[in-house]
Design a protein around this motif. Structure first.
Motif: not given
Length: 86
Positions: A12-16, A36-39, A44-52, A74-78
């Motif tokens: 719904q909303d994506v930020g850095l 896995r976030l498909q732009l 596709v950006l893949e990273c570990k994350a945590k539900v806040c 490099d993924e953050r810059e992309f």
């Protein structure tokens, strides 16, 4: 989501630093996520994350927010360039 299987959710909303998603399943805060976030360009950006946070959106879906934990520079810059062009 770790321990509870795979969930496909709509961004719904994506930020850095993280993103907000909507899905048809309940999601608990604190749950670790392999994201896995498909732009739009197919990358596709893949990273570990945590539900806040998590909340019932409309009785049928759940909104939840995640924080990226190990997005490489490099993924953050992309992602930054993608967000600026959107």
């Amino acid at each position: 989501l770790t321990g509870s299987g795979r969930i496909i959710a709509e961004a719904q909303d994506v930020g850095l630093e993280g993103a907000k998603f909507s899905t048809g399943r309940a999601v608990e805060p604190g749950v670790p996520v392999l994201l896995r976030l498909q732009l739009g360009d197919g990358r596709v950006l893949e990273c570990k994350a945590k539900v806040c946070w998590s909340r019932d959106a409309d009785g049928e879906s759940t909104d939840f927010g995640i924080r990226f934990l190990d997005l490489h520079e490099d993924e953050r810059e992309f992602l930054r360039q993608f967000l600026e062009s959107a």
